[in-house]
Design a protein around this motif. Structure first.
Motif, short mmCIF file in Angstrom:
data_model
loop_
_atom_site.label_atom_id
_atom_site.label_comp_id
_atom_site.label_asym_id
_atom_site.label_seq_id
_atom_site.Cartn_x
_atom_site.Cartn_y
_atom_site.Cartn_z
N LEU A 1 0.90 -1.11 0.00
CA LEU A 1 0.16 0.01 -0.03
C LEU A 1 0.88 1.00 0.06
CD1 LEU A 1 -2.95 0.98 0.32
CD2 LEU A 1 -2.68 1.30 2.81
N ALA A 2 1.84 1.31 1.01
CA ALA A 2 2.79 2.49 1.34
C ALA A 2 3.36 2.63 -0.50
CB ALA A 2 3.76 2.10 1.98
N ALA A 3 3.75 1.57 -1.00
CA ALA A 3 4.42 1.64 -2.22
C ALA A 3 3.82 2.40 -3.34
CB ALA A 3 4.84 0.44 -3.01
N PRO B 1 5.17 -2.04 -6.96
CA PRO B 1 4.95 -3.76 -7.40
C PRO B 1 3.94 -3.31 -8.63
CG PRO B 1 4.08 -3.40 -5.45
CD PRO B 1 4.70 -2.18 -5.65
N PHE B 2 3.36 -2.17 -8.80
CA PHE B 2 2.41 -2.29 -9.75
C PHE B 2 2.56 -1.49 -11.21
CE2 PHE B 2 0.79 -2.20 -5.31
CZ PHE B 2 0.02 -3.17 -5.44
N LYS B 3 3.89 -1.01 -11.30
CA LYS B 3 4.20 -0.42 -12.52
C LYS B 3 4.57 -1.74 -13.35
CE LYS B 3 9.00 0.61 -11.17
NZ LYS B 3 9.73 1.70 -10.81
N GLY B 4 4.72 -0.96 -14.61
CA GLY B 4 5.10 -1.85 -15.72
C GLY B 4 6.52 -2.41 -15.48
N PHE C 1 2.09 5.57 -10.21
CA PHE C 1 2.55 4.04 -10.71
C PHE C 1 3.81 4.07 -11.54
CE2 PHE C 1 -1.72 3.66 -9.00
CZ PHE C 1 -1.79 2.41 -8.24
N GLU C 2 3.72 4.93 -12.26
CA GLU C 2 4.76 5.03 -13.23
C GLU C 2 5.97 6.24 -12.77
OE1 GLU C 2 5.40 3.04 -15.80
OE2 GLU C 2 3.38 2.15 -15.77
N GLU C 3 7.02 5.74 -12.04
CA GLU C 3 8.04 6.56 -11.40
C GLU C 3 9.05 6.56 -12.54
OE1 GLU C 3 9.10 5.28 -7.78
OE2 GLU C 3 7.14 4.33 -7.54
N LEU D 1 -5.52 -7.67 -1.56
CA LEU D 1 -5.51 -7.86 -2.94
C LEU D 1 -4.11 -7.46 -3.52
CD1 LEU D 1 -8.90 -6.67 -3.86
CD2 LEU D 1 -8.19 -8.93 -3.87
N MET D 2 -3.68 -6.42 -3.02
CA MET D 2 -2.13 -5.85 -3.57
C MET D 2 -1.24 -6.97 -3.12
SD MET D 2 -1.97 -1.92 -2.14
CE MET D 2 -2.47 -0.72 -3.29
N ALA D 3 -1.11 -7.65 -1.79
CA ALA D 3 -0.38 -8.55 -1.76
C ALA D 3 -0.57 -9.89 -2.34
CB ALA D 3 -0.60 -8.86 -0.07
N MET D 4 -1.86 -9.94 -2.81
CA MET D 4 -2.00 -11.30 -3.65
C MET D 4 -1.22 -10.97 -4.94
SD MET D 4 -5.53 -13.14 -4.22
CE MET D 4 -5.77 -13.56 -2.52
N TRP D 5 -1.41 -9.85 -5.52
CA TRP D 5 -0.69 -9.40 -6.75
C TRP D 5 0.88 -9.70 -6.55
CZ3 TRP D 5 -0.46 -8.83 -11.65
CH2 TRP D 5 0.57 -8.08 -12.41
N VAL D 6 1.29 -9.02 -5.64
CA VAL D 6 2.76 -9.31 -5.33
C VAL D 6 3.13 -10.68 -5.30
CG1 VAL D 6 4.62 -8.92 -3.52
CG2 VAL D 6 2.79 -6.96 -4.00
#
Lengths: 407, 343
Positions: free
Chosen positions: A14-16, B57-60, A23-25, B41-46
């Motif tokens: 979440l923090a990330a 972890p959500f960027k391309g 999302f695009e850094e 849900l985020m952890a599940m994606w990770v």
């Protein structure tokens, strides 16, 4: 029970996303101009170190016009791991040599060390420790090596003199036999790779290749080393601290339960604090096929994501100057990482000559990522060395290392 | 919504009721969604990626590996599987000892404290409950001293002329110790499942783990005692008197009146115990970090270590989800067993 890792991981995720800049850094961190405000995270050995680093940082801040906040870490690995995941790491931080490859391999570290003045002045073995893929990443802060610590009282009691201090494995076996005949436990030896590994280096082996790319655990040299240590343990010429009811070899040595031990220069402070009456001397480790010891060190890491890298490099420059390192040495007993400080150091602390000399032939910790669990597994095997087949132990190490390195 | 039947026209204002209801519930829904559901849900994606902990972890560009992190824990013959299975083994022994022990102890304490004969009941009640309200980290540190090599326990045993083990550096399994076998029989050593030999599976908890078990039983039984106590005080006195009139002895009353009345609480205590013990983390983190020889490694700690030490966040979260699944399955199983016994 209360701190569930799942929750911690989720919070990190979440923090990330929430705290990052979307999302695009951008890949390269934008650099700010003007006076910088540096955050420095240190894994302090205690109050003297914290105070010394704070003083040095304040002096630098005053003369350079920047701001520095030095924070001692509770658990630096965890704090750094979370800070990297959150995308907002401290600018400068200690990096333990055994963790260096993990950080470097994921791109968390800025390879800046060649920008520090006179980088060749750092001991070559320390440079190798912090070099990955041909890049010298971070400047070594200071270092420690292992040496043979001899209890002078027990030595005399067994009728031994200065000339009997062992210089080779054969001499070590012989002198240990004489001590044992007097009813003295000859050697207290730590039961991990961080002590037994020195024998591997002396035999000419090591766990990985120098570049950290290949597994070299299953070699005849390493086998020779483990068989030698195993024979010492089996013949009761050496004992693990557990067998001597001690939590670490220094405790057994301090209590006079063993005539020799193999430890680093930190043993000075420990013995002074807990066993002030003991008289001892440090000698270079006995050699096998060659001279060998292990070195332990930290470097000043700079975050690849730091917005003030120029100021951070200038800060590290000031911290790693030979004179500054000598001040640190006096304040909290570490050895300077620059060769130019060697003479000043041995003059100030003549009893530490054996430790400093070790720098010339020392092997740093395993320089490869994802090896933490592999090495923990090796330690588990070494703890039961007498009950195990060294060959099987090394084969297991080889297999695990290969799988961790993705060979 | 359910109240609205087909054919009947919806009452005026009904829709507004629904909206109002949702509006009132909105803060909780949002908070739960943002802080519970979304992170899960985020952890599940990770857990489906091999994210290394750098940036988002959500960027391309974060490598997607599918179920690889999961299948690796069970099928690939490497250290990751071995560590995971070792941690499962350790935790199974831990759960199998802690849960029954703390339940029995808690029930026993509750019965004692509830007894009308005991003087100074409130003192004992607070005394037994005290360990539960103390910080588990503080308790762990104190136990480190007690079980230390020259700690209180070693001194006490020494007083009786017994040489105790080096608690936190003894990796031998107690089953092996009790049976007095040092060298494994070939039948057990050469065969196994999931990368551990049967000999390793059957080691029992290590001596070090036993120290942690003792600590946990001591700290948690106070909480569960409180639950049993509340349930005991809820049992109508008339029931007990009726049983007495029917000529039931003390033991019979306990077996046929008290215990059946405690069944819901028993279920609660067992379930909470099961969940808590499978998630054991802070004691391990403070006291042993998995040492000696990995015999106190638990899935929760392994998950943490894999993620934050090895920067293998995908594998770390995958372990967490497997652990979650184990807990859910066991709780369902337990509910079923208890329901069957009732029927």
């Amino acid at each position: 029970m209360k701190l569930h890792p799942l929750a911690a991981l989720a919070a990190t995720a979440l923090a990330a996303t929430a705290c990052g800049s979307g999302f695009e850094e951008p890949e390269a961190a934008p650099q700010s101009s003007g006076p910088a405000s540096l955050r420095v995270l240190i894994a302090s050995s205690g109050d003297p170190e914290t105070a010394a680093v704070k003083d040095a940082a304040a002096a630098w801040a005053g003369s350079s016009g920047n701001q520095v906040t030095v924070t001692p870490a509770q658990d630096i690995h965890q704090q750094l791991g979370q800070a990297f995941a959150g995308g907002n790491p401290p600018d400068v931080f200690y990096v333990d040599a055994s963790r260096f490859a993990d950080y470097a391999s994921v791109g968390a570290l800025e390879p800046y060390a060649d920008k520090i003045s006179d980088p060749d002045d750092f001991y070559p073995s320390l440079r190798t420790t912090f070099t990955r893929d041909g890049k010298f990443y971070c400047a070594p802060k200071d270092f420690s090596t292992l040496a043979l610590i001899v209890n002078e009282g027990l030595w005399k009691k067994a009728g031994l003199g200065e000339a009997d201090v062992p210089k080779t494995w054969d001499e070590l076996t012989a002198v240990a036999g004489r001590l044992k005949a007097e009813g003295i436990t000859p050697l207290a030896l730590g039961d991990t790779r961080d002590r037994i590994g020195a024998f591997m280096v002396q035999a000419g082996g090591w766990i990985t290749s120098p570049d950290g790319k290949r597994a070299t655990g299953d070699s005849p040299e390493n086998l020779k080393a483990l068989e030698y240590v195993r024979s010492l343990l089996k013949d009761k010429l050496a004992a693990y601290p557990k067998q001597l009811s001690a939590s670490w070899p220094g405790e057994a040595f301090g209590k006079g339960k063993a005539a020799m031990t193999i430890e680093g220069n930190w043993i000075k402070g420990a013995l002074k604090a807990d066993y002030p009456d003991i008289r001892y001397k440090a000698y270079e480790l006995p050699q096998g096929a060659e001279q060998g010891t292990l070195s332990f060190t930290n470097c000043w890491g700079i975050a690849a994501k730091s917005p003030s890298k120029t100021a951070a490099v200038a800060f590290v420059e000031a911290m790693t100057k030979a004179e500054q390192q000598m001040t640190f040495a006096k304040e909290f007993g570490v050895m300077p990482s620059r060769q130019s400080a060697k003479d000043a150091y041995t003059k100030e602390f003549p009893a530490d000559t054996a430790f400093v000399n070790g720098a010339a032939y020392a092997q740093g910790p395993v320089n490869a990522p994802k090896m933490d669990s592999v090495l923990a597994d090796l330690d588990a095997g070494l703890q039961q060395l007498t009950a195990q087949d060294p060959k099987a132990l090394l084969a297991r190490l080889q297999k695990n290392t290969q799988s961790a390195l993705g060979e | 919504m359910r109240r609205r039947r087909a054919g009947l026209p919806a009452r005026r204002g009904h829709l507004r009721d629904d909206v109002t209801g949702w509006l009132f519930a909105a803060p909780v829904v949002v908070i739960l969604g943002v802080f519970l559901l979304l992170p899960i849900l985020m952890a599940m994606w990770v857990s489906l990626t091999s994210w290394n902990g750098q940036g988002s972890p959500f960027k391309g560009g974060v490598p997607f590996v599918g179920l690889d992190n999961y299948s690796r824990l069970f099928t690939r013959d490497d250290l990751a599987r071995q560590d995971f299975m070792t941690s499962i083994r350790n935790n199974v022994y831990y759960v199998a000892i802690v849960v029954p022990l703390q339940t029995v102890l808690a029930l026993g304490l509750a019965l004692v404290v509830n007894s009308r004969l005991l003087k100074g009941r409130s003192f004992f009640r607070s005394a037994f409950f005290f360990p539960s309200v103390t910080s588990s980290v503080a308790v762990s540190v104190v136990f480190l001293f007690i079980f230390g090599n020259s700690g209180a326990l070693a001194q006490l045993l020494g007083f009786f002329g017994v040489k105790g083990p080096e608690w936190f550096s003894d990796s031998r399994g107690v089953l092996h110790l009790l049976l007095g076998v040092d060298t494994p029989p070939a039948a057990l050593a050469d065969h196994g499942v999931f990368g551990l030999s049967w000999w390793e599976w059957l080691s029992g908890p290590s001596v070090a783990m036993c120290a942690i078990i003792a600590l946990v039983v001591w700290t948690t039984s106070g909480t569960f005692m409180l639950m049993f106590l509340a349930a005991l005080q809820d049992i109508p006195v008339t029931l007990e008197e009726a049983a007495m009139l029917d000529g039931a002895g003390r033991r019979q009353r306990f077996r046929y009146v008290t215990l059946p009345m405690l069944r819901p609480t028993m279920f609660l205590v067992l379930t909470l115990g099961l969940i808590g013990t499978w998630q054991v983390f802070d004691q391990i983190y403070v006291m042993s970090q998995g040492a000696p020889a990995k015999t106190t490694l638990t899935p929760a700690f392994l998950s943490y270590r894999t993620a934050f030490r090895d920067f293998d966040y995908g594998a770390g979260t995958a372990i967490s989800f497997v652990l979650f699944l184990i807990i859910v399955l066991l709780t369902l199983f337990q509910r079923r067993v208890m329901r069957e016994r009732r029927g």
